[in-house]
Write an enzyme that holds these catalytic residues in place. Structure first.
Site, PDB file in Angstrom:
ATOM      1  CG  ASP A  48      -1.771   1.236   1.332  1.00 37.87           C
ATOM      2  OD1 ASP A  48      -2.967   1.139   1.002  1.00 37.87           O
ATOM      3  OD2 ASP A  48      -1.263   2.306   1.731  1.00 37.87           O
ATOM      4  CE1 TYR A  53       0.577   7.952   2.653  1.00 35.19           C
ATOM      5  CE2 TYR A  53       1.226   5.762   1.911  1.00 35.19           C
ATOM      6  CZ  TYR A  53       0.352   6.587   2.589  1.00 35.19           C
ATOM      7  OH  TYR A  53      -0.738   6.042   3.214  1.00 35.19           O
ATOM      8  CE  LYS A  82      -3.740   4.925   1.008  1.00 34.86           C
ATOM      9  NZ  LYS A  82      -2.330   4.474   0.863  1.00 34.86           N
ATOM     10  CG  HIS A 115      -4.461   9.955   0.603  1.00 32.49           C
ATOM     11  ND1 HIS A 115      -3.116   9.994   0.319  1.00 32.49           N
ATOM     12  CD2 HIS A 115      -4.537   9.532   1.884  1.00 32.49           C
ATOM     13  CE1 HIS A 115      -2.413   9.601   1.376  1.00 32.49           C
ATOM     14  NE2 HIS A 115      -3.266   9.331   2.336  1.00 32.49           N
TER      15      HIS A 115
END
Length: 294
Positions: A48, A53, A82, A115
């Protein structure tokens, strides 16, 4: 290899998703690449990540190396990413998603999530996810950090039901109402931050339960997730911890211990709507391989 890591749940569109995987939140590109390589080496089937990120290129590199080292193919792994909050909106999502696939070195993802429910755009974003799903570039679509009101909005205005709602979920933050709503509507709850940080791992009540089973507190929490039907994605950048997090299939919590852990809920979230970053990459990680710090 721990074959139990092949254990899956069936999403509401029939797609099978591993119930235990590995997340890479707050990991830079180099760290993500190494963690993913280790995860695949030790039998993990689900990874994931997220554009926010800043480590999708690292995940892509780690996947390719892990495939080569372990004789795996892309279809052997369940990959989640996401939509970046700053990319939300129908056309913007479609325009930017191709870049995410390029960074991940794949032509599809297994699960694509919104997200955060950025107000004013998340319904248009959901329409874009439906378009991506129908194109075959996402095998399932869902949301993350959606409360009941926003989930109802998606169910009312969308044509495809979310398969997953990824939430902060751990013994101190159990999102009981949202979990019940998801169960009623055949939406799987997936836990981000399942180990809840230091305050949870140091809880003496959890330590007492862990001692009884000769397991760590982290292993007890992950086992509790599995027995409650939660999809869970613990994060680690240490190979031995990645292995330990998967060593949760040789014991079973009894009902009394499950109820005791259920009773620890304080509805204490580490991050919620008023706190999240959405206008940029909050940790400053570089998206370009050329910018990695080895």
């Amino acid at each position: 290899m721990n074959l139990k890591l092949d254990s899956t749940v069936t999403l509401n569109n029939g797609v099978k998703m591993p119930q235990l995987g590995m997340g890479v939140w707050k990991v830079n590109n180099s760290g993500a690449a190494q963690s993913v390589e280790w995860a695949l080496k030790h039998g993990y089937k689900a990874i994931d990540t997220a554009k926010q990120y800043g480590n999708e290129p690292g995940v892509g590199k780690g996947l390719q190396q892990g495939f080569a080292d372990n004789g795996l193919k892309r279809e052997d792994i369940f990959l989640t990413t996401k939509i970046f909050n700053g990319d939300q909106g129908y056309q913007s999502v479609l325009d930017n998603f191709e870049g995410q696939l390029k960074d991940l070195q794949t032509d599809y993802v297994d699960l694509l999530l919104i997200h955060w429910p950025v107000d004013g755009t998340y319904l248009d974003t959901w329409r874009a996810l439906e378009t991506i799903y129908k194109s075959g570039k996402a095998r399932a679509i869902g949301v993350s950090n959606f409360n009941i009101e926003r989930l109802q909005d998606i169910l009312k205005h969308g044509s495809i039901k979310p398969a997953v709602n990824q939430m902060e979920f751990h013994p101190l933050c159990q999102e009981v109402d949202i979990k019940n709503f998801c169960d009623e509507h055949d939406i799987y709850l997936e836990a981000w931050s399942p180990l809840g940080g230091g305050s949870v791992l140091k809880d003496p009540r959890l330590q007492q339960i862990a001692d009884k089973y000769n397991k760590s507190v982290a292993q007890v929490i992950l086992r509790w997730d599995l027995q409650r039907g939660i999809i869970t994605i613990p994060k680690s950048v240490h190979e031995e911890r990645i292995v330990q997090n998967a060593d949760v299939y040789d014991f079973e919590l009894n009902e009394d211990d499950i109820e005791e852990i259920n009773g620890l809920d304080t509805d204490k979230r580490s991050l919620w709507y008023g706190d999240f970053f959405w206008s940029g990459n909050p940790d400053g990680y570089k998206d370009s391989v050329e910018d990695w710090k080895d």
